[in-house]
Motif scaffolding. Structure first.
Motif, PDB file in Angstrom:
ATOM      1  N   CYS A 194      -4.916   1.000   2.603  1.00 14.66           N
ATOM      2  CA  CYS A 194      -5.923   2.044   2.391  1.00 14.66           C
ATOM      3  C   CYS A 194      -7.075   1.560   1.525  1.00 14.66           C
ATOM      4  CB  CYS A 194      -5.273   3.281   1.792  1.00 14.66           C
ATOM      5  SG  CYS A 194      -4.859   3.106   0.038  1.00 14.66           S
ATOM      6  N   GLY A 195      -6.822   0.598   0.633  1.00 11.61           N
ATOM      7  CA  GLY A 195      -7.872   0.100  -0.247  1.00 11.61           C
ATOM      8  C   GLY A 195      -8.149   1.036  -1.419  1.00 11.61           C
ATOM      9  N   LYS A 196      -7.422   2.174  -1.493  1.00 15.99           N
ATOM     10  CA  LYS A 196      -7.749   3.161  -2.534  1.00 15.99           C
ATOM     11  C   LYS A 196      -6.577   3.464  -3.461  1.00 15.99           C
ATOM     12  CE  LYS A 196     -11.092   5.538   0.415  1.00 15.99           C
ATOM     13  NZ  LYS A 196     -10.629   5.614   1.809  1.00 15.99           N
ATOM     14  N   CYS A 197      -5.340   3.263  -2.998  1.00 12.23           N
ATOM     15  CA  CYS A 197      -4.193   3.625  -3.840  1.00 12.23           C
ATOM     16  C   CYS A 197      -4.097   2.652  -5.020  1.00 12.23           C
ATOM     17  CB  CYS A 197      -2.908   3.609  -3.027  1.00 12.23           C
ATOM     18  SG  CYS A 197      -2.374   1.954  -2.563  1.00 12.23           S
ATOM     19  N   CYS A 257      -3.257  -0.980  -3.997  1.00 12.12           N
ATOM     20  CA  CYS A 257      -4.387  -1.652  -3.331  1.00 12.12           C
ATOM     21  C   CYS A 257      -5.468  -2.034  -4.344  1.00 12.12           C
ATOM     22  CB  CYS A 257      -5.007  -0.746  -2.273  1.00 12.12           C
ATOM     23  SG  CYS A 257      -4.092  -0.736  -0.724  1.00 12.12           S
ATOM     24  N   CYS A 262       0.845  -1.203   0.000  1.00  9.22           N
ATOM     25  CA  CYS A 262       0.000   0.000   0.000  1.00  9.22           C
ATOM     26  C   CYS A 262       0.879   1.251   0.000  1.00  9.22           C
ATOM     27  CB  CYS A 262      -0.911   0.006   1.231  1.00  9.22           C
ATOM     28  SG  CYS A 262      -1.945   1.470   1.338  1.00  9.22           S
ATOM     29  N   LEU A 263       0.517   2.217  -0.838  1.00  9.34           N
ATOM     30  CA  LEU A 263       1.312   3.441  -0.937  1.00  9.34           C
ATOM     31  C   LEU A 263       1.060   4.369   0.243  1.00  9.34           C
ATOM     32  CD1 LEU A 263       0.775   4.032  -4.774  1.00  9.34           C
ATOM     33  CD2 LEU A 263       2.829   3.117  -3.655  1.00  9.34           C
ATOM     34  N   GLU A 264      -0.120   4.221   0.883  1.00  9.99           N
ATOM     35  CA  GLU A 264      -0.453   5.062   2.037  1.00  9.99           C
ATOM     36  C   GLU A 264      -0.051   4.383   3.342  1.00  9.99           C
ATOM     37  OE1 GLU A 264      -1.830   8.049   1.718  1.00  9.99           O
ATOM     38  OE2 GLU A 264      -1.934   7.874  -0.469  1.00  9.99           O
TER      39      GLU A 264
HETATM   40 ZN   LIG Z   1      -3.287   1.438  -0.482  1.00  8.48          ZN
END
Ligand SMILES: [Zn+2]
Length: 367
Positions: free
Chosen positions: A65-68, A71, A52-54
């Motif tokens: 995060c589920g959004k980057c 993910c 994950c990048l976050e």
């Molecule tokens: Zn992420």
């Protein structure tokens, strides 16, 4: 989407996140647990947390995060069945020579690879392991960790031997997951090179809670039924075909009722008619057999006064009525006949014939 969406086994998930926090996550892990306990889901969640990048910190521990972009792309591999079906279909469209050389792999992110059992043998083959060996020593391109997920413990012999070589010295930026219902299915030499994390089945109330969130349209009675029928496997509970089950169970009840009373056959013939032909016939009859078994078992529980073990709790009144006309001997001989029908099916006897034979045999035992 985050680790909080993983249902059950919270202590295990906590220690996984703790290892990630301390940068102590092992390079080779066996994730063991019953079918439907979430082995694959958890492995893809860990892959997301690693890349994950976050990398948010939730409750003091690393999460994803589920959004980057990492993910999102890793999440695309979550529906393993669909990804495998696509890969299998893509292979079918290749030229003969290429088809032979192409092995099933699932990859939606350049650094994360899932290796499913390869059809038609449904085993992991040496060419698949070679693909892992070929790529594992390259540093990750877009994430921090290369992740390899073997989704099944059935390895061809040569494949298992090749795997051993990778497990001896995996690079520091790679993690290998081996998923198994039972870690004993893997070679001792493989087991000794891995850390085994054991997922347990969920309790009935844990599954009912899960269903309340994911199937709010089901009545509490129906959620209780599905929780009992899915035997602690949250994956099985989530995808449970409640409508199909209800239809098969209604047929199974009629068959049992008719066999026990041996009176009116009109209704029964109407049912067996519907099992005679059709492409989906086999699946339908298999579901019917499973229902018959589960009803017979419930009747035995009632007979033994172990009402708490009954699974078809939503129709317990009906079952109690039925149990008045069946004793242990009848129930066990019915289960035996059912076994014969199943064996007949496996030998590909005509579906309808063996089902008719089952009814006839049951009635003979009644007389
Ligand atoms: Zn992420």
């Amino acid at each position: 989407m985050s680790f909080s969406d993983f249902h059950g086994n919270s202590e295990l998930v906590h220690s996984v996140r703790d290892m990630l926090a301390r940068d102590r996550f092992p390079h080779a892990v066996i994730l063991a647990g019953p079918s439907g306990s979430g082995k694959y889901t958890l492995s893809t969640m860990i892959a997301r947390a690693m890349n994950c990048l976050e990398r948010p910190i939730v409750d003091g521990l690393p999460d994803f995060c589920g959004k980057c972009s990492n993910c999102v792309r890793i999440a695309e591999m979550e529906d393993l069945e669909s990804r495998c079906a696509e890969a299998t279909e893509a292979r079918e469209n290749l030229k003969e020579a290429e088809k032979r050389e192409t092995r099933l792999l699932v990859q939606t992110h350049p650094d994360v690879l899932a290796i499913p059992p390869d059809p038609p043998q449904m085993m992991i083959k040496v060419d698949q392991v070679r693909r892992v060996i070929d790529s594992i020593y390259f540093r990750p391109g877009e994430g921090r960790e290369r992740v390899f997920i073997f989704t099944d413990s059935a390895f061809m012999k040569e494949a298992a031997n090749s795997l051993l070589k990778v497990l001896e010295e995996p690079p520091e930026f790679a993690t290998i997951f081996l998923l198994a219902e039972n870690s004993g299915e893997l070679l001792p030499t493989i087991r000794s090179r891995c850390m085994t994390l054991q997922l347990r089945s969920l309790s009935l109330s844990e599954i009912e809670d899960y269903l309340a969130r994911h199937h709010p349209e089901w009545k509490p009675q129906q959620r209780a039924l599905v929780a009992r029928l899915s035997e602690g496997a949250v994956g099985r509970a989530r995808n449970f075909d409640l409508e199909g089950y209800a239809a098969s169970r209604a047929d199974a009840l009629t068959i049992l009722r008719t066999a026990m009373r041996a009176t009116d056959h009109g209704e029964l013939f109407k049912i067996t008619e519907t099992y005679r032909a059709g492409a989906e016939g086999r699946e339908k009859i298999e579901r019917l057999l499973r229902c018959l078994y589960s009803l017979l078992q419930d009747l035995m529980f009632l007979e033994a006064k172990s009402n708490a073990l009954v699974r078809n709790t939503d129709i317990i009144g009906e079952l109690q009525k039925l149990s008045q006309s069946a004793d242990f001997d009848w129930l066990s001989s019915a289960a035996q006949r059912l076994g014969e029908v199943e064996r007949g099916l496996r030998r590909n006897l005509l579906r309808s014939l063996s089902l008719d034979a089952f009814e006839a045999a049951l009635e003979k035992t009644t007389a």
